[in-house]
Write a protein that holds these residues in place. Structure first.
Motif, mmCIF file in Angstrom:
data_model
loop_
_atom_site.group_PDB
_atom_site.id
_atom_site.type_symbol
_atom_site.label_atom_id
_atom_site.label_comp_id
_atom_site.label_asym_id
_atom_site.label_seq_id
_atom_site.Cartn_x
_atom_site.Cartn_y
_atom_site.Cartn_z
ATOM 1 N N THR A 52 -95.439 -6.503 -7.861
ATOM 2 C CA THR A 52 -95.595 -7.961 -7.368
ATOM 3 C C THR A 52 -96.477 -7.796 -5.992
ATOM 4 O O THR A 52 -96.512 -6.583 -5.500
ATOM 5 C CB THR A 52 -94.390 -8.599 -7.105
ATOM 6 N N GLU A 53 -96.889 -8.673 -5.634
ATOM 7 C CA GLU A 53 -97.405 -8.617 -4.040
ATOM 8 C C GLU A 53 -95.881 -8.416 -3.367
ATOM 9 O O GLU A 53 -94.860 -8.536 -3.847
ATOM 10 C CB GLU A 53 -97.661 -10.137 -3.569
ATOM 11 N N MET A 54 -96.177 -7.915 -1.926
ATOM 12 C CA MET A 54 -94.990 -7.729 -1.256
ATOM 13 C C MET A 54 -94.455 -8.952 -0.944
ATOM 14 O O MET A 54 -94.907 -9.936 -0.370
ATOM 15 C CB MET A 54 -95.481 -6.718 -0.001
ATOM 16 N N VAL A 55 -93.079 -8.929 -0.900
ATOM 17 C CA VAL A 55 -92.143 -10.054 -0.308
ATOM 18 C C VAL A 55 -91.379 -9.759 0.566
ATOM 19 O O VAL A 55 -90.476 -8.730 0.617
ATOM 20 C CB VAL A 55 -91.269 -10.662 -1.561
ATOM 21 N N THR A 56 -91.366 -10.466 1.735
ATOM 22 C CA THR A 56 -90.516 -10.116 2.829
ATOM 23 C C THR A 56 -88.886 -10.535 2.416
ATOM 24 O O THR A 56 -88.878 -11.550 1.881
ATOM 25 C CB THR A 56 -90.760 -10.468 4.204
ATOM 26 N N THR A 57 -88.115 -9.580 3.166
ATOM 27 C CA THR A 57 -86.725 -10.103 3.066
ATOM 28 C C THR A 57 -86.292 -11.497 3.785
ATOM 29 O O THR A 57 -85.565 -12.273 3.248
ATOM 30 C CB THR A 57 -85.574 -9.115 3.815
ATOM 31 N N GLY A 58 -87.078 -11.689 4.980
ATOM 32 C CA GLY A 58 -86.810 -13.149 5.298
ATOM 33 C C GLY A 58 -87.400 -13.903 4.479
ATOM 34 O O GLY A 58 -86.402 -15.198 4.327
ATOM 35 N N ALA A 59 -88.357 -14.101 3.775
ATOM 36 C CA ALA A 59 -89.139 -15.034 2.990
ATOM 37 C C ALA A 59 -87.997 -15.285 1.710
ATOM 38 O O ALA A 59 -87.709 -16.356 1.561
ATOM 39 C CB ALA A 59 -90.190 -14.827 2.373
ATOM 40 N N LEU A 60 -87.307 -14.384 1.163
ATOM 41 C CA LEU A 60 -86.520 -14.263 0.146
ATOM 42 C C LEU A 60 -85.150 -14.915 0.467
ATOM 43 O O LEU A 60 -84.157 -15.864 -0.009
ATOM 44 C CB LEU A 60 -86.302 -13.091 -0.393
ATOM 45 N N ILE A 61 -84.635 -14.464 1.802
ATOM 46 C CA ILE A 61 -83.187 -15.106 2.319
ATOM 47 C C ILE A 61 -83.400 -16.362 2.966
ATOM 48 O O ILE A 61 -82.521 -17.313 2.547
ATOM 49 C CB ILE A 61 -82.595 -13.940 3.330
ATOM 50 N N HIS A 62 -84.314 -16.718 3.486
ATOM 51 C CA HIS A 62 -84.488 -17.974 4.384
ATOM 52 C C HIS A 62 -85.538 -19.146 3.590
ATOM 53 O O HIS A 62 -85.579 -20.157 4.066
ATOM 54 C CB HIS A 62 -85.029 -17.791 5.597
ATOM 55 N N GLY A 63 -86.297 -18.557 2.726
ATOM 56 C CA GLY A 63 -87.299 -19.426 2.170
ATOM 57 C C GLY A 63 -86.844 -19.944 0.642
ATOM 58 O O GLY A 63 -85.572 -19.701 0.574
ATOM 59 N N ASP A 64 -87.685 -20.240 0.142
ATOM 60 C CA ASP A 64 -87.715 -20.805 -1.341
ATOM 61 C C ASP A 64 -87.517 -19.595 -2.281
ATOM 62 O O ASP A 64 -88.411 -18.847 -2.895
ATOM 63 C CB ASP A 64 -88.962 -21.494 -1.813
ATOM 64 N N THR A 65 -86.349 -18.808 -2.470
ATOM 65 C CA THR A 65 -86.259 -17.924 -3.225
ATOM 66 C C THR A 65 -86.693 -17.747 -4.591
ATOM 67 O O THR A 65 -87.509 -16.698 -5.127
ATOM 68 C CB THR A 65 -84.501 -17.311 -3.112
ATOM 69 N N GLU A 66 -86.609 -18.753 -5.335
ATOM 70 C CA GLU A 66 -86.719 -18.840 -6.659
ATOM 71 C C GLU A 66 -88.302 -18.982 -6.999
ATOM 72 O O GLU A 66 -88.871 -18.405 -7.912
ATOM 73 C CB GLU A 66 -86.246 -20.023 -7.534
ATOM 74 N N ARG A 67 -89.018 -19.561 -5.601
ATOM 75 C CA ARG A 67 -90.732 -19.521 -5.864
ATOM 76 C C ARG A 67 -91.071 -18.248 -5.626
ATOM 77 O O ARG A 67 -91.871 -17.787 -6.541
ATOM 78 C CB ARG A 67 -91.097 -20.579 -4.991
ATOM 79 N N PHE A 68 -90.442 -17.357 -4.566
ATOM 80 C CA PHE A 68 -91.105 -16.117 -4.502
ATOM 81 C C PHE A 68 -90.847 -15.198 -5.650
ATOM 82 O O PHE A 68 -91.486 -14.291 -5.856
ATOM 83 C CB PHE A 68 -90.509 -15.709 -3.061
ATOM 84 N N LEU A 69 -89.708 -15.316 -6.483
ATOM 85 C CA LEU A 69 -89.107 -14.474 -7.394
ATOM 86 C C LEU A 69 -89.659 -14.726 -8.688
ATOM 87 O O LEU A 69 -89.528 -14.097 -9.804
ATOM 88 C CB LEU A 69 -87.902 -14.126 -7.192
ATOM 89 N N ARG A 70 -90.236 -16.062 -8.774
ATOM 90 C CA ARG A 70 -90.814 -16.366 -10.244
ATOM 91 C C ARG A 70 -91.736 -15.471 -10.921
ATOM 92 O O ARG A 70 -92.797 -15.130 -10.426
ATOM 93 C CB ARG A 70 -91.395 -17.975 -9.795
ATOM 94 N N HIS A 71 -91.633 -15.294 -12.050
ATOM 95 C CA HIS A 71 -92.466 -14.753 -12.869
ATOM 96 C C HIS A 71 -92.270 -14.796 -14.339
ATOM 97 O O HIS A 71 -91.138 -15.410 -14.676
ATOM 98 C CB HIS A 71 -92.556 -13.124 -12.721
ATOM 99 N N ASP A 72 -93.081 -14.463 -15.238
ATOM 100 C CA ASP A 72 -92.980 -14.690 -16.572
ATOM 101 C C ASP A 72 -92.458 -13.335 -17.032
ATOM 102 O O ASP A 72 -92.939 -12.403 -16.978
ATOM 103 C CB ASP A 72 -94.059 -15.045 -17.142
ATOM 104 N N PRO A 73 -91.338 -13.476 -17.901
ATOM 105 C CA PRO A 73 -90.686 -12.022 -18.293
ATOM 106 C C PRO A 73 -91.830 -11.541 -19.203
ATOM 107 O O PRO A 73 -91.555 -10.322 -19.608
ATOM 108 C CB PRO A 73 -89.363 -12.749 -19.185
ATOM 109 N N ALA A 74 -92.649 -12.162 -19.712
ATOM 110 C CA ALA A 74 -93.839 -11.419 -20.418
ATOM 111 C C ALA A 74 -94.321 -10.394 -19.680
ATOM 112 O O ALA A 74 -95.273 -9.223 -20.372
ATOM 113 C CB ALA A 74 -94.725 -12.403 -21.187
#
Length: 344
Positions: free
Chosen positions: A56-78
């Motif tokens: 993935t692109e780099m995602v900061t811990t701050g974005a995941l903890i304080h932002g829209d976690t599901e949007r940042f981690l969204r991916h297609d399992p394919a």
């Protein structure tokens, strides 16, 4: 405050494919690249190679903890096998995000110790951490304790002021003592003052021999080489000395390169027969993204290099560039652009 993520939403996200749970092969990888290795690029990459490890692109811990976690981690399992790259330095926050990586089905969690951007330096993220090997070791130890996923580190061979062979060995030894066994090494130092991130990808000289020496000195560690690699010939030379290769810009600007990876490095049948068939195979995904509200231009910019060097490739790129951004642009833009490239 660290928030929890709905397990129901995670399960819905993972409904179509399963992660095998096996540690991925790192023999051939595509580097994490900001604004480039998005889910839309990765979906195309996976259609071209089933065995390449994607990041993935780099995602900061701050974005995941304080932002829209599901949007940042969204991916297609394919996209599996797929590694999540994290940016951060706080051991507790990184441990929490490593648990999220496992919860969302990623194959690996990687710590960025290579980005030279001023913006991330100010938050103690990226290459500046090479000056703090004890802090990196603390973070890695916490991540390993938090997840069953493999925890890896991507780093430079040094930074200005800490650029000796001894400094590099100290960094690797301390992080390895914390439990890390896989090091992805960009074979340049990062100059943290005076060079832009783009210049840091070109100006400091490549020292591939240093990466080879790391493998010689620490044969029990998995050493992946990164930096300036463009051809399979170069890859095969590096693989004589290291455990894997990671390509960045070349794999993005010329994605059809990936169509040869499975046969060249894994002895497997290529999944895509032609560029045309690969792009057509993306149509259902593109349509589903359009229905989700994603603008065509946000997706199509990642396909522009697919016909790199081919007759009609320039017309393909021009048509998409001129039309994908228009209001209401849909799949027909890609279909018309594809007709501009002779199929043979």
């Amino acid at each position: 405050m660290i928030k929890n993520v709905s397990s129901e939403n995670v399960q819905n996200h993972l409904s179509t494919h399963e992660n095998t749970g096996l540690e991925p092969s790192r023999r051939f990888c595509v580097a994490p690249m900001m604004d480039w290795t998005t889910p839309h690029y990765r979906y195309l990459a996976r259609l071209l190679s089933q065995h390449t490890l994607l990041y993935t692109e780099m995602v900061t811990t701050g974005a995941l903890i304080h932002g829209d976690t599901e949007r940042f981690l969204r991916h297609d399992p394919a996209e599996y096998p797929l590694a999540l790259q994290l940016g951060g330095s706080d051991a507790g926050e990184l441990a929490h995000c490593a648990r999220l990586a496992e919860q969302f089905g990623f194959s690996e969690v990687n710590l960025n110790v290579g980005c030279p951007s001023d913006r991330v330096q100010n938050n103690m993220i990226g290459a500046c951490l090479m000056g703090h090997p004890d802090k990196v070791a603390e973070a890695v130890r916490a991540m390993i304790e938090a997840t069953r996923l493999p925890v890896t580190v991507k780093h430079r061979i040094g930074i200005n002021g800490r650029e000796s062979w001894e400094d590099l060995c100290e960094f690797v030894e301390k992080v390895a003592a914390a439990g890390c066994r896989t090091f992805i090494v960009h074979a340049r130092i990062a100059i943290l003052e005076g060079l832009s991130p783009k210049e840091n990808r070109d100006v400091p000289p490549l020292k591939y021999a240093w990466v080879y020496r790391l493998k010689q000195k620490y044969p029990h560690l998995e050493i992946i080489i990164n930096g300036g690699i463009k051809t399979f010939e170069e890859c095969n030379e590096h693989l004589k000395h290291t455990d894997g290769v990671m390509l960045g810009r070349e794999a993005y600007h010329n994605p059809w390169l990936l169509a040869g990876v499975d046969s060249e490095f894994f002895g497997a049948k290529p999944p895509a027969k032609t560029r045309h068939s690969a792009l057509r195979a993306m149509y259902p995904f593109i349509q589903s993204e359009l229905e989700r509200g994603v603008f065509l231009g946000h997706m199509s910019r990642h396909f522009l290099g697919l016909f790199h060097g081919m007759p009609g490739g320039r017309q393909f790129r021009r048509y998409i560039s001129e039309n994908a951004h228009k209001p209401g642009a849909g799949l027909e833009v890609i279909q018309v652009a594809l007709e501009k490239v002779p199929e043979s």
